[in-house]
Scaffold this active site. Sequence first.
Site, PDB file in Angstrom:
ATOM      1  N   HIS A 108       0.834  -1.198   0.000  1.00 23.58           N
ATOM      2  CA  HIS A 108       0.000   0.000   0.000  1.00 23.58           C
ATOM      3  C   HIS A 108       0.869   1.249   0.000  1.00 23.58           C
ATOM      4  CE1 HIS A 108       1.042  -0.589   4.220  1.00 23.58           C
ATOM      5  NE2 HIS A 108       0.740   0.682   4.446  1.00 23.58           N
ATOM      6  N   ASP A 110       0.597   4.930   1.880  1.00 22.04           N
ATOM      7  CA  ASP A 110      -0.128   5.440   3.041  1.00 22.04           C
ATOM      8  C   ASP A 110      -1.194   6.463   2.645  1.00 22.04           C
ATOM      9  OD1 ASP A 110       1.245   3.921   4.923  1.00 22.04           O
ATOM     10  OD2 ASP A 110       2.833   5.409   5.129  1.00 22.04           O
ATOM     11  N   HIS A 268       4.712  -0.091   0.214  1.00 23.40           N
ATOM     12  CA  HIS A 268       5.477  -0.841   1.201  1.00 23.40           C
ATOM     13  C   HIS A 268       4.618  -1.927   1.831  1.00 23.40           C
ATOM     14  CE1 HIS A 268       3.617   2.553   3.315  1.00 23.40           C
ATOM     15  NE2 HIS A 268       3.634   1.811   4.421  1.00 23.40           N
ATOM     16  N   ARG A 283       5.077   6.472  13.512  1.00 21.11           N
ATOM     17  CA  ARG A 283       5.113   7.023  12.153  1.00 21.11           C
ATOM     18  C   ARG A 283       4.511   8.426  12.111  1.00 21.11           C
ATOM     19  NH1 ARG A 283       1.166   4.345   8.110  1.00 21.11           N
ATOM     20  NH2 ARG A 283      -0.103   6.188   8.561  1.00 21.11           N
TER      21      ARG A 283
END
Length: 292
Positions: A108, A110, A268, A283
């Site tokens: 995906h 983000d 990723h 994150r």
Amino acid sequence: MMQDVDSPIAASRLDTKIMSPAIGVEVAGLDLTQPLEDSQVQELRSLLLKHQLLVFRDQALSSAQHIAFARRFGELEVHPVFPHDPDYPELVLLGGDSTQPGRENLYHSDVSWRAEPSMGSILRCIECPPAGGDTIWCNMVLAYENLPHHIKDVLHELEAVHDLLPGFIDRISEEERAAIRERFPAQTHPVVRTHPETGQRILYVSSWTTHLANYIETGFFRGMPELQSGAHWLLQYLVDQARHPEYQVRLKWQPHTLAFWDNRSTQHYAVQDYFPSPRKMARATIIGDRPY
């Protein structure tokens, strides 16, 4: 103004080490616990455009320093579903523990379900499992470049729908779903987007993509709804391009490792092979602009 990723401005004066031919560079020579000079920020931006993924080792950042570093590259989002750092809502907490496996093991980009998806993400390893828990990144510029020409010809008008709700449905109570849907309606983005800084063409469908929006309205398929089933095949074929090892790099995490990647041109996958060992990550996600 488009920036040539191979121009002199993109050359790095830092100590760098290529991670794979396709994507990624390890960067040394900076202490990210300290404020960066403007010239250092510009150098890192140039490296990011050229390599798509920057990895920094031995950076013992606090949450406050993590946020301060990320803000040098843009405004930060607050994620509507993931748990947050108690003091910094822009910092989401990811990973699994002895009772709950991690759930980031899908390819995906983000927050592609936002109207203005992320420019980039900065992920910090707080606690690593003794083995496993790697992350894979994929160069989606290469994924597009290497598609057969007849497939590219089909894609140039196509749009795809990206939706938050299916991926988080079991984390959002029934009472909250209508409000989430109102705040974050499904978004339609081009199947092939253009990088706003480099001009590169990027394959932009992933696990957040639910369907192709206009398959029977474009090109060869115009006005032929009986061919709608082909849309499912085509989307799955495109999503599967991220799985090609030739476009990838795999990062083995260590405590105090930081990864900074371009969400516009990469996907990723966090490998879920460490349960029931813990894996704790934080994150920060930098707001981008609407794909075109």
